[in-house]
Design a protein around this motif. Structure first.
Motif, mmCIF file in Angstrom:
data_model
loop_
_atom_site.group_PDB
_atom_site.id
_atom_site.type_symbol
_atom_site.label_atom_id
_atom_site.label_comp_id
_atom_site.label_asym_id
_atom_site.label_seq_id
_atom_site.Cartn_x
_atom_site.Cartn_y
_atom_site.Cartn_z
ATOM 1 N N GLU A 11 0.863 -1.188 0.000
ATOM 2 C CA GLU A 11 0.000 0.000 0.000
ATOM 3 C C GLU A 11 0.896 1.234 0.000
ATOM 4 N N ALA A 12 0.891 1.976 -1.080
ATOM 5 C CA ALA A 12 1.752 3.154 -1.199
ATOM 6 C C ALA A 12 1.110 4.339 -0.495
ATOM 7 N N LEU A 13 1.773 4.827 0.557
ATOM 8 C CA LEU A 13 1.277 5.999 1.297
ATOM 9 C C LEU A 13 1.921 7.289 0.811
ATOM 10 N N MET A 14 3.110 7.208 0.249
ATOM 11 C CA MET A 14 3.809 8.403 -0.215
ATOM 12 C C MET A 14 4.553 8.099 -1.496
ATOM 13 N N HIS A 15 4.744 9.161 -2.280
ATOM 14 C CA HIS A 15 5.552 9.071 -3.491
ATOM 15 C C HIS A 15 6.690 10.070 -3.360
ATOM 16 N N LEU A 16 7.931 9.602 -3.378
ATOM 17 C CA LEU A 16 9.109 10.442 -3.171
ATOM 18 C C LEU A 16 9.897 10.514 -4.473
ATOM 19 N N PRO A 17 9.712 11.574 -5.254
ATOM 20 C CA PRO A 17 10.383 11.644 -6.554
ATOM 21 C C PRO A 17 11.889 11.842 -6.454
ATOM 22 N N GLU A 18 12.372 12.400 -5.339
ATOM 23 C CA GLU A 18 13.799 12.669 -5.204
ATOM 24 C C GLU A 18 14.549 11.561 -4.479
ATOM 25 N N ALA A 19 13.880 10.467 -4.168
ATOM 26 C CA ALA A 19 14.530 9.395 -3.419
ATOM 27 C C ALA A 19 15.522 8.641 -4.301
ATOM 28 N N ASP A 20 16.528 8.099 -3.653
ATOM 29 C CA ASP A 20 17.540 7.323 -4.361
ATOM 30 C C ASP A 20 17.020 5.897 -4.580
#
Length: 240
Positions: free
Chosen positions: A195-204
């Motif tokens: 279950e995806a709670l967050m989307h982090l575009p800058e994550a490695d």
């Protein structure tokens, strides 16, 4: 034209006198001399014609009279009737009562065996299902404890000591009952178990990642067998 007279056989008005039955001596052996008589071809043909006209044959009757049961189908093969010998030379009407009873008991045995096989399969299937249901109930009750242990590990509070050993033993014990942890950093995101709670575009992202990938686990998920007890709650990132 012929008619009968009171004195004898039929009388032909065109002949000189009355005519009676004609008797031909067809015996091959002369009763007086005991010698074999000479039979001309004309006499042989005449005898054969009389046999055909009279319905005479080698069996002394119809073809069906020479076959068992006295019946035959259009192909000429005899048909079995109630009196026709069958297996072992016995007719269908001559089966012993014990043979009939044995056949009935054998059919009952086969039916019971089939019912037992179906029952065993059903019991085995229900046993696995009931075991998974019981394990699922235990895991659901332990979710708060498992979440606390996960948070303690994330904050570096379970690096050593007896509490770490207890946490490892608990997870190992649950694994023996088919409990599997869901969600880990670097795994490909699967909406069936995550279950995806967050989307982090800058994550490695891990090197070589080509799909949406888990970069952080907030709450681990668990499943028992094929049943998901709780989906893992995670943060994800997409490859550039």
């Amino acid at each position: 034209m012929t008619d009968t007279t009171g004195a004898g056989g039929p009388q032909d008005h065109e002949s000189d006198g009355p005519t009676g039955p004609v008797i031909r001596d067809k015996r091959r052996i002369d009763p007086e001399t005991g010698q074999v008589r000479d039979v001309s071809a004309e006499q042989v043909q005449e005898t054969a014609a009389e046999q055909v006209a009279g319905g005479d044959n080698a069996f002394g009757g119809g073809v069906g009279d020479a076959l068992p049961g006295g019946e035959q189908d259009p192909s000429g093969a005899p048909q079995a009737t109630s009196g026709t010998p069958v297996d072992g030379g016995r007719s269908a009407d001559d089966l012993h009562p014990d043979t009939v009873v044995a056949a009935d008991r054998l059919e009952d045995l086969r039916r019971l065996q089939a019912e037992y096989v179906n029952y065993k399969r059903r019991v085995d299937r229900d046993r696995v299902r009931d075991r998974e249901a019981g394990t699922t109930t235990v895991v659901e009750a332990l979710l708060p404890v498992l979440d606390d242990l996960h948070m303690a590990k994330e904050h570096g509070e379970l690096t050593e000591g007896p509490l770490l050993a207890i946490a490892d033993k608990l997870e190992t014990t649950l694994g023996r009952f088919g409990v599997e942890r869901l969600g880990a950093v670097g795994e490909t995101f699967d909406p069936a178990v995550h279950e995806a709670l967050m989307h982090l575009p800058e994550a490695d992202l891990p090197e070589g990642a080509t799909e949406t990938t888990i970069v952080q686990v907030m709450q681990p998920g668990f499943k028992v067998g094929d049943r998901v007890v709780r989906a893992a709650r995670v943060a994800v990132a997409d490859p550039a």
